[in-house]
Design a protein around this motif. Structure first.
Motif, PDB file in Angstrom:
ATOM      1  N   LYS A 177       0.835  -1.204   0.000  1.00  0.00           N
ATOM      2  CA  LYS A 177       0.000   0.000   0.000  1.00  0.00           C
ATOM      3  C   LYS A 177       0.866   1.250   0.000  1.00  0.00           C
ATOM      4  CE  LYS A 177      -4.205   1.721   2.184  1.00  0.00           C
ATOM      5  NZ  LYS A 177      -5.181   1.521   3.297  1.00  0.00           N
ATOM      6  N   LEU A 178       2.029   1.147   0.655  1.00  0.00           N
ATOM      7  CA  LEU A 178       2.968   2.264   0.683  1.00  0.00           C
ATOM      8  C   LEU A 178       3.412   2.639  -0.721  1.00  0.00           C
ATOM      9  CD1 LEU A 178       5.070   4.184   2.015  1.00  0.00           C
ATOM     10  CD2 LEU A 178       6.573   2.196   2.232  1.00  0.00           C
ATOM     11  N   ILE A 179       3.658   1.633  -1.562  1.00  0.00           N
ATOM     12  CA  ILE A 179       4.085   1.900  -2.941  1.00  0.00           C
ATOM     13  C   ILE A 179       3.023   2.714  -3.672  1.00  0.00           C
ATOM     14  CG2 ILE A 179       4.682   0.861  -5.152  1.00  0.00           C
ATOM     15  CD1 ILE A 179       6.814   0.549  -2.992  1.00  0.00           C
ATOM     16  N   GLU A 180       1.775   2.300  -3.500  1.00  0.00           N
ATOM     17  CA  GLU A 180       0.673   3.024  -4.150  1.00  0.00           C
ATOM     18  C   GLU A 180       0.617   4.469  -3.670  1.00  0.00           C
ATOM     19  OE1 GLU A 180      -4.214   3.034  -4.151  1.00  0.00           O
ATOM     20  OE2 GLU A 180      -3.126   1.285  -3.401  1.00  0.00           O
ATOM     21  N   LYS A 181       0.758   4.656  -2.365  1.00  0.00           N
ATOM     22  CA  LYS A 181       0.681   6.012  -1.817  1.00  0.00           C
ATOM     23  C   LYS A 181       1.886   6.849  -2.225  1.00  0.00           C
ATOM     24  CE  LYS A 181      -2.318   5.126   2.128  1.00  0.00           C
ATOM     25  NZ  LYS A 181      -2.511   5.315   3.593  1.00  0.00           N
ATOM     26  N   GLN A 213       7.651  -2.467 -10.723  1.00  0.00           N
ATOM     27  CA  GLN A 213       6.887  -2.201 -11.939  1.00  0.00           C
ATOM     28  C   GLN A 213       5.823  -1.142 -11.705  1.00  0.00           C
ATOM     29  OE1 GLN A 213       7.642  -3.725 -15.015  1.00  0.00           O
ATOM     30  NE2 GLN A 213       6.343  -2.016 -15.675  1.00  0.00           N
ATOM     31  N   GLN A 214       5.197  -1.185 -10.538  1.00  0.00           N
ATOM     32  CA  GLN A 214       4.155  -0.214 -10.202  1.00  0.00           C
ATOM     33  C   GLN A 214       4.723   1.205 -10.161  1.00  0.00           C
ATOM     34  OE1 GLN A 214       2.045  -1.225  -6.640  1.00  0.00           O
ATOM     35  NE2 GLN A 214       0.675   0.537  -6.741  1.00  0.00           N
ATOM     36  N   MET A 249       9.060   5.110   4.421  1.00  0.00           N
ATOM     37  CA  MET A 249       8.387   3.847   4.733  1.00  0.00           C
ATOM     38  C   MET A 249       7.041   4.110   5.375  1.00  0.00           C
ATOM     39  SD  MET A 249      10.407   2.078   7.920  1.00  0.00           S
ATOM     40  CE  MET A 249       9.353   0.641   7.719  1.00  0.00           C
ATOM     41  N   GLY A 250       6.239   3.047   5.506  1.00  0.00           N
ATOM     42  CA  GLY A 250       4.943   3.153   6.140  1.00  0.00           C
ATOM     43  C   GLY A 250       5.093   3.099   7.652  1.00  0.00           C
TER      44      GLY A 250
END
Length: 281
Positions: A177-181, A213-214, A249-250
């Motif tokens: 979820k951290l990557i998305e944010k 990739q995201q 980081m989250g």
């Protein structure tokens, strides 16, 4: 519009807090509030030696203590005003267009909890007023991290505007979820990313490639690296080797990475880092 709130406390990281919060405010084009909490922790108390000290003497002592407490409060208030005024003048000179001062009586954690509805990013020094030594974190920092549910930008004693950032990824749902944010966080916009993990295998390795990739799909320039060794040493060595200006980081999760940032023990990465840490909510 929600605000950037900078915790000003007179510690050796106060200047870097001003510099870091000014960078955040300008990067996000958001108002900056310079905040100081007046935490009055020592007050006159009744003596337990009532059988040995006469009643009149005890009352006289309490009156003197009350006078001293009042004097102390006035000095603290004056000191707070001067700190905030100096920080205000500095922020204005640094080009922050919308900056204000805020002073509250009470504990730092309680005061910040009351300000949550108007908070976008909290900027705070890793070493508090009573922890002016290297490789330590302030006694209230972990409590603040747990209490505040918005992004937290933790600065060290010297601030340099970051030109890259590193994400510590552990494959957990929280870090995914951290990557998305991170792709949607304006503070990280246009900065290249170093995506790192401690050497894992199986599903977490797959998740690491997916995270890479995201980020790339979102237009982020990514360097991916799998590290070995103790978490704190591996991350800090990589950060220093590549001169990365920000660790991201989250704030939640229960992975082995998390214990070094938001755990019950002193957080080794944060304590030994010379660059800011951004906790993304």
């Amino acid at each position: 519009m929600k605000n950037i709130i900078a915790c000003i406390d007179g510690s050796q990281s106060t200047i870097s807090t001003c510099e870091g919060s000014a960078w955040v405010a300008k990067k996000l084009a958001a108002p900056l509030i310079l905040f100081h909490a007046l935490d009055k922790t020592t007050r006159p108390v009744a003596s337990e030696f009532s059988g040995q000290i006469g009643l009149g003497s005890q009352e006289e002592l309490l009156e003197e203590l009350a006078e001293l407490d009042e004097t102390r409060s006035k000095i603290m208030l004056k000191h707070s005003h001067k700190m905030l005024e100096s920080a205000y003048e500095w922020a204005c000179r640094d080009g922050v267009n919308d900056v204000s001062k805020l002073q509250r009586h009470g504990s730092l954690v309680e005061s910040l909890s009351d300000l949550t509805s108007e908070l976008r990013v909290l900027v705070i020094g890793k070493s508090g007023e009573h922890h002016n030594t290297e490789n330590t974190i302030g006694s209230q920092l972990e409590s603040v991290i747990r209490a505040v549910h918005e992004h937290i930008f933790v600065v060290t004693d010297h601030f340099t505007a970051p030109t890259s950032y590193m994400i510590a990824f552990d494959g957990s749902p929280i870090s995914q979820k951290l990557i998305e944010k991170a792709t949607r966080t304006a503070l990280l916009k246009d900065l290249p990313c170093h995506l790192t993990t401690i050497d894992e295998s199986g599903n977490k390795s797959v998740a690491f490639e997916q995270a890479k990739q995201q980020l790339q799909n979102a237009g982020v320039e990514v360097t991916a690296a799998k590290l070995n060794g103790p978490v704190d040493e591996a991350l800090l060595h990589y950060q220093q080797q590549h001169q990365i200006g920000l660790i991201v980081m989250g704030a939640y999760g229960h992975s082995k990475l998390r214990q070094y940032f938001v755990g019950s023990n002193t957080t080794q990465v944060l304590a030994n880092s010379t660059v800011p840490l951004l906790l993304i909510r």
